[in-house]
Scaffold this motif. Sequence first.
Motif, mmCIF file in Angstrom:
data_model
loop_
_atom_site.group_PDB
_atom_site.id
_atom_site.type_symbol
_atom_site.label_atom_id
_atom_site.label_comp_id
_atom_site.label_asym_id
_atom_site.label_seq_id
_atom_site.Cartn_x
_atom_site.Cartn_y
_atom_site.Cartn_z
ATOM 1 N N LEU A 1 23.232 8.389 26.740
ATOM 2 C CA LEU A 1 21.947 9.045 26.488
ATOM 3 C C LEU A 1 20.860 8.232 27.193
ATOM 4 N N ALA A 2 20.713 8.479 28.466
ATOM 5 C CA ALA A 2 19.789 7.687 29.283
ATOM 6 C C ALA A 2 18.344 7.887 28.843
ATOM 7 N N ASP A 3 17.587 6.830 28.910
ATOM 8 C CA ASP A 3 16.170 6.837 28.534
ATOM 9 C C ASP A 3 15.357 7.251 29.760
ATOM 10 N N LEU A 4 15.072 8.562 29.885
ATOM 11 C CA LEU A 4 14.408 9.074 31.083
ATOM 12 C C LEU A 4 12.892 9.006 30.991
ATOM 13 N N THR A 5 12.351 9.221 29.822
ATOM 14 C CA THR A 5 10.907 9.103 29.582
ATOM 15 C C THR A 5 10.730 8.481 28.199
ATOM 16 N N PRO A 6 9.502 8.089 27.846
ATOM 17 C CA PRO A 6 9.286 7.557 26.491
ATOM 18 C C PRO A 6 9.601 8.560 25.385
ATOM 19 N N ARG A 7 9.721 9.844 25.725
ATOM 20 C CA ARG A 7 9.983 10.874 24.726
ATOM 21 C C ARG A 7 11.456 11.291 24.635
ATOM 22 N N THR A 8 12.300 10.728 25.472
ATOM 23 C CA THR A 8 13.719 11.093 25.463
ATOM 24 C C THR A 8 14.395 10.613 24.176
ATOM 25 N N VAL A 9 15.174 11.486 23.571
ATOM 26 C CA VAL A 9 15.950 11.113 22.382
ATOM 27 C C VAL A 9 17.197 10.372 22.847
ATOM 28 N N THR A 10 17.301 9.111 22.478
ATOM 29 C CA THR A 10 18.448 8.297 22.891
ATOM 30 C C THR A 10 19.306 7.856 21.709
ATOM 31 N N ASP A 11 18.900 8.209 20.504
ATOM 32 C CA ASP A 11 19.689 7.901 19.307
ATOM 33 C C ASP A 11 20.664 9.051 19.071
ATOM 34 N N ARG A 12 21.955 8.766 19.176
ATOM 35 C CA ARG A 12 22.956 9.830 19.073
ATOM 36 C C ARG A 12 22.898 10.530 17.723
ATOM 37 N N ARG B 1 24.192 16.501 35.131
ATOM 38 C CA ARG B 1 25.352 16.014 34.387
ATOM 39 C C ARG B 1 25.003 14.791 33.550
ATOM 40 N N ASP B 2 23.954 14.082 33.919
ATOM 41 C CA ASP B 2 23.566 12.874 33.189
ATOM 42 C C ASP B 2 22.321 13.075 32.345
ATOM 43 N N ALA B 3 21.887 14.340 32.187
ATOM 44 C CA ALA B 3 20.609 14.549 31.504
ATOM 45 C C ALA B 3 20.635 15.690 30.497
ATOM 46 N N ALA B 4 21.812 16.099 30.054
ATOM 47 C CA ALA B 4 21.871 17.238 29.121
ATOM 48 C C ALA B 4 21.097 16.953 27.843
ATOM 49 N N HIS B 5 21.127 15.720 27.389
ATOM 50 C CA HIS B 5 20.445 15.364 26.137
ATOM 51 C C HIS B 5 18.926 15.459 26.253
ATOM 52 N N ALA B 6 18.424 15.493 27.503
ATOM 53 C CA ALA B 6 16.981 15.487 27.714
ATOM 54 C C ALA B 6 16.455 16.809 28.253
ATOM 55 N N THR B 7 17.331 17.793 28.419
ATOM 56 C CA THR B 7 16.904 19.091 28.954
ATOM 57 C C THR B 7 17.098 20.164 27.900
ATOM 58 N N ALA B 8 16.251 21.183 27.954
ATOM 59 C CA ALA B 8 16.353 22.267 26.973
ATOM 60 C C ALA B 8 17.670 23.006 27.118
ATOM 61 N N PHE B 9 18.068 23.329 28.356
ATOM 62 C CA PHE B 9 19.308 24.083 28.495
ATOM 63 C C PHE B 9 20.525 23.229 28.144
ATOM 64 N N GLY B 10 20.456 21.919 28.408
ATOM 65 C CA GLY B 10 21.560 21.049 28.025
ATOM 66 C C GLY B 10 21.726 20.991 26.519
ATOM 67 N N LYS B 11 20.630 20.798 25.801
ATOM 68 C CA LYS B 11 20.712 20.760 24.336
ATOM 69 C C LYS B 11 21.124 22.108 23.775
ATOM 70 N N CYS B 12 20.684 23.167 24.431
ATOM 71 C CA CYS B 12 21.032 24.518 23.988
ATOM 72 C C CYS B 12 22.547 24.734 24.064
ATOM 73 N N ILE B 13 23.143 24.335 25.178
ATOM 74 C CA ILE B 13 24.586 24.492 25.344
ATOM 75 C C ILE B 13 25.343 23.584 24.383
ATOM 76 N N LEU B 14 24.911 22.349 24.244
ATOM 77 C CA LEU B 14 25.577 21.431 23.321
ATOM 78 C C LEU B 14 25.559 21.961 21.893
ATOM 79 N N SER B 15 24.482 22.616 21.522
ATOM 80 C CA SER B 15 24.400 23.161 20.160
ATOM 81 C C SER B 15 25.348 24.336 19.963
ATOM 82 N N CYS B 16 25.769 24.982 21.063
ATOM 83 C CA CYS B 16 26.699 26.114 20.985
ATOM 84 C C CYS B 16 28.159 25.670 20.907
ATOM 85 N N LEU B 17 28.441 24.434 21.301
ATOM 86 C CA LEU B 17 29.822 23.968 21.322
ATOM 87 C C LEU B 17 30.305 23.639 19.919
#
Length: 246
Positions: free
Chosen positions: A163-174, A133-149
């Motif tokens: 948009l939590a900063d989980l790794t140095p590669r996480t996109v945190t800019d909305r 629930r707190d990582a959709a922006h950083a997961t493939a399936f989360g981004k996939c679902i968000l793109s469908c909405l």
Amino acid sequence: MGEATPTLIGSVRRALHLLDAVCASERPATAKRLAHALDLPLPTVYHLLRTLVYEGYLRKLDEGYVLGGRANGLRQGNARQAAVGRARPVLAHLRDEMRAAAYLSTYEDGEIVLVDVVDGPGAECVDLWVGMRDAAHATAFGKCILSCLDKPRRDDYLARHELADLTPRTVTDRRVLERALGARPPYAVDREEYLLGTACLAAPVRAPGFVGAIAISVPIHRLASSVADADRLRRVARRIARAVAL
């Protein structure tokens, strides 16, 4: 020798039959009609109805009784369980074909929920160290679902989740994330955005009343070959869409 008759609790059976009768009714059911349909004494039916209303399984209207919030929640949960059951063999086949753990997620009540994971030896699932629930922006399936909405639902989701900063590669800019989601790609990729060393690939699953995604997770060095095989993932997504729509 035949099996022994199980010990049954009569009041529980009557309450369940009462719920079934209310559920089957096309309009609010009166106590008298329920008593007649179930061949029960009217005082007994009133006692059961009061209890079921108190517990939230029924609601009392002027015209009669209808299902309450807790009963509707059970119906929705059962529908999801049935969908997951039909999708699981397809996920298992995907795991074996692509030698990767397979995931099924869905959008429910404004949240993105991971509902099933199929893994095995040589296809271990990702260490889910942060709740989905707190990582959709950083997961493939989360981004996939968000793109469908549609935009209002996507904006609502992003407004409620940091948009939590989980790794140095996480996109945190909305703004960067919204541009990527608005492009509606045929599949979504997580390149070490959730967990370093791990990549995921996801495809949307769309069916009446169902918005979801399937995904696989692989070591980062296998991402290129998995992307090259993305058509297979999309074909499996269509199979799952047919399964959950039954």
